[in-house]
Design a protein around this motif. Structure first.
Motif, PDB file in Angstrom:
ATOM      1  N   ILE A 191       0.586  -1.332   0.091  1.00 60.04           N
ATOM      2  CA  ILE A 191       0.341   0.070  -0.103  1.00 60.04           C
ATOM      3  C   ILE A 191       1.230   1.174   0.114  1.00 60.04           C
ATOM      4  O   ILE A 191       1.857   1.617   0.848  1.00 60.04           O
ATOM      5  CB  ILE A 191      -0.591   0.431   1.339  1.00 60.04           C
ATOM      6  N   GLU A 192       0.505   2.165  -0.899  1.00 57.99           N
ATOM      7  CA  GLU A 192       1.315   3.209  -0.953  1.00 57.99           C
ATOM      8  C   GLU A 192       0.872   4.090   0.115  1.00 57.99           C
ATOM      9  O   GLU A 192       0.150   4.553   0.170  1.00 57.99           O
ATOM     10  CB  GLU A 192       1.202   3.965  -2.682  1.00 57.99           C
ATOM     11  N   GLN A 193       2.459   5.148   0.817  1.00 52.34           N
ATOM     12  CA  GLN A 193       1.322   5.821   1.297  1.00 52.34           C
ATOM     13  C   GLN A 193       0.882   7.109   1.156  1.00 52.34           C
ATOM     14  O   GLN A 193       0.508   7.669   1.640  1.00 52.34           O
ATOM     15  CB  GLN A 193       3.018   6.486   1.907  1.00 52.34           C
ATOM     16  N   THR A 194       1.193   7.294  -0.941  1.00 51.89           N
ATOM     17  CA  THR A 194       0.262   8.258  -0.793  1.00 51.89           C
ATOM     18  C   THR A 194      -0.890   8.285  -0.604  1.00 51.89           C
ATOM     19  O   THR A 194      -1.866   8.874  -1.043  1.00 51.89           O
ATOM     20  CB  THR A 194       1.030   8.805  -2.071  1.00 51.89           C
ATOM     21  N   GLU A 195      -1.163   6.433  -0.612  1.00 53.98           N
ATOM     22  CA  GLU A 195      -2.534   6.633  -1.219  1.00 53.98           C
ATOM     23  C   GLU A 195      -3.300   6.702   0.397  1.00 53.98           C
ATOM     24  O   GLU A 195      -4.883   7.297   0.055  1.00 53.98           O
ATOM     25  CB  GLU A 195      -3.006   4.938  -1.353  1.00 53.98           C
ATOM     26  N   VAL A 196      -2.773   6.994   1.369  1.00 51.74           N
ATOM     27  CA  VAL A 196      -3.367   6.608   2.359  1.00 51.74           C
ATOM     28  C   VAL A 196      -3.643   8.005   3.014  1.00 51.74           C
ATOM     29  O   VAL A 196      -4.497   8.975   3.226  1.00 51.74           O
ATOM     30  CB  VAL A 196      -2.747   5.937   3.742  1.00 51.74           C
ATOM     31  N   LEU A 197      -2.522   9.097   2.457  1.00 47.59           N
ATOM     32  CA  LEU A 197      -2.532  10.533   3.567  1.00 47.59           C
ATOM     33  C   LEU A 197      -2.623  11.159   2.480  1.00 47.59           C
ATOM     34  O   LEU A 197      -1.215  11.659   1.946  1.00 47.59           O
ATOM     35  CB  LEU A 197      -0.738  10.477   4.140  1.00 47.59           C
ATOM     36  N   ARG A 198      -3.315  11.148   1.610  1.00 47.81           N
ATOM     37  CA  ARG A 198      -3.734  12.101   0.338  1.00 47.81           C
ATOM     38  C   ARG A 198      -3.088  13.548   0.635  1.00 47.81           C
ATOM     39  O   ARG A 198      -3.192  14.276  -0.535  1.00 47.81           O
ATOM     40  CB  ARG A 198      -4.780  12.457  -0.236  1.00 47.81           C
ATOM     41  N   TYR A 199      -3.002  14.033   1.682  1.00 47.69           N
ATOM     42  CA  TYR A 199      -2.925  15.231   1.790  1.00 47.69           C
ATOM     43  C   TYR A 199      -1.924  15.330   2.714  1.00 47.69           C
ATOM     44  O   TYR A 199      -2.265  15.298   4.545  1.00 47.69           O
ATOM     45  CB  TYR A 199      -3.822  16.196   1.942  1.00 47.69           C
ATOM     46  N   PRO A 200      -0.544  15.087   2.867  1.00 51.92           N
ATOM     47  CA  PRO A 200       0.365  15.032   3.938  1.00 51.92           C
ATOM     48  C   PRO A 200       0.645  16.125   4.735  1.00 51.92           C
ATOM     49  O   PRO A 200       0.423  15.869   5.729  1.00 51.92           O
ATOM     50  CB  PRO A 200       1.684  14.532   3.087  1.00 51.92           C
TER      51      PRO A 200
END
Length: 320
Positions: free
Chosen positions: A242-251
């Protein structure tokens, strides 16, 4: 993982309890998917199905359906897989379903945190803007000068104020004390009112800053929880990461940067209005007291609770 779950519970803000990542639930679903994957791999290994069951293991597809062929004019039902391969496909389907449930909950929890954080951040920004506008409408566009006067006067003793008013030495105040109380009472009341107003404004700004700190802690705690979950998942399922950017769309919203900038804005305002621009002094005055919710450690209470239970059980066993 268990210790981090306890850390989340210990540092939750009571009013925001329902808006944190449900770390235990998400972690449990991850463990269930891992358990299913291990059972599938063990079954495949014990039955030497690594080759024949390769597609089922990698793709976790639905079991292949039976097909019909015509042989000498008769319909003959031919199975594509053996009983063991069907069992392997069933286990693979279970892994697939549990992975989907995990992903669904993970993204749901991520969206829940993000929506709450954005809402609280906007509300806090609006409160700060209202606070600034209210102060400027009362004390002018640059209220720092008037606040500086109140600050300097508040630090002076009564003897110093009287000496400055009558332009005499502090040792010669006896003849002027009565005159001081009888003259210019209106100006003194105005000054005292301004001092009280400054104290009130300080408390209001400190309360807003405290909220920004709590929001910042909320953001970083949930950010860490989500990252730990994703890293643990990628370690277990390296072939299905799972890509982190998938979970944190707005880091920028998750790691506390947005609320941190708002807190810095409050510190700058406090320094300009109440500390003659001294940022260090402002930060020192804005340090929050222990027990205000920013630093909570319930480990000692939890330890005492567990020791109490153990002591009760020991007495119970000895009594029997």
């Amino acid at each position: 993982m268990v210790e981090f779950a306890d850390k989340i519970e210990d540092n939750k803000v009571a009013e925001w309890r329902d808006h944190y990542v449900n770390y235990v639930k998400v972690k449990r679903l991850s463990d269930m998917a891992e358990k299913s994957a291990k059972a599938r791999d063990k079954f495949a290994s014990e039955n030497n199905l690594e080759e024949s069951g390769l597609q089922a293991i990698q793709g976790e597809r639905e079991p292949l359906v039976a097909t019909k062929t015509t042989l000498y004019g008769a319909d003959v039902e031919e199975k594509n897989t053996s009983d063991k391969e069907e069992r392997l496909q069933s286990l693979s389907r279970e892994v697939y379903q549990r992975k989907q449930v995990f992903r669904s909950l993970l993204f749901e929890e991520s969206d829940k945190v993000r929506e709450f954080y954005i809402g609280e951040l906007k509300a806090l920004e609006n409160q700060l803007n209202v606070f600034i506008q209210s102060a400027q409408s009362t004390y002018g566009a640059q209220p720092a000068s008037r606040f500086s006067l109140a600050r300097s006067q508040k630090r002076k003793s009564m003897r110093t104020l009287v000496a400055e008013k009558f332009q005499v030495d502090k040792r010669q105040l006896q003849t002027h004390l009565v005159d001081y109380y009888e003259s210019d009472q209106e100006g003194d009341e105005t000054l005292h009112y301004l001092v009280r107003e400054v104290a009130s404004l300080k408390r209001a700004l400190l309360d807003l800053h405290r909220q920004s700190q709590l929001l910042n802690n909320f953001s970083m705690l949930n950010y860490t929880a989500l990252m730990r979950i994703v890293e643990n998942w990628n370690r277990i399922f390296s072939d299905d990461p799972i890509e982190q950017t998938e979970v944190l769309r707005y880091p920028d919203l998750y790691d506390g940067k947005a609320s941190g900038r708002l807190g810095l804005k409050m510190q700058t305002l406090y320094a300009e209005w109440f500390c003659n621009g001294d940022m260090i002094e402002a930060q020192a005055q804005m340090v929050h007291k222990r027990g205000d919710g920013l630093e909570m450690d319930w480990s000692q209470l939890r330890l005492g609770y567990r020791l109490g239970i153990c002591f009760t059980l020991i007495i119970w066993v000895c009594w029997d």
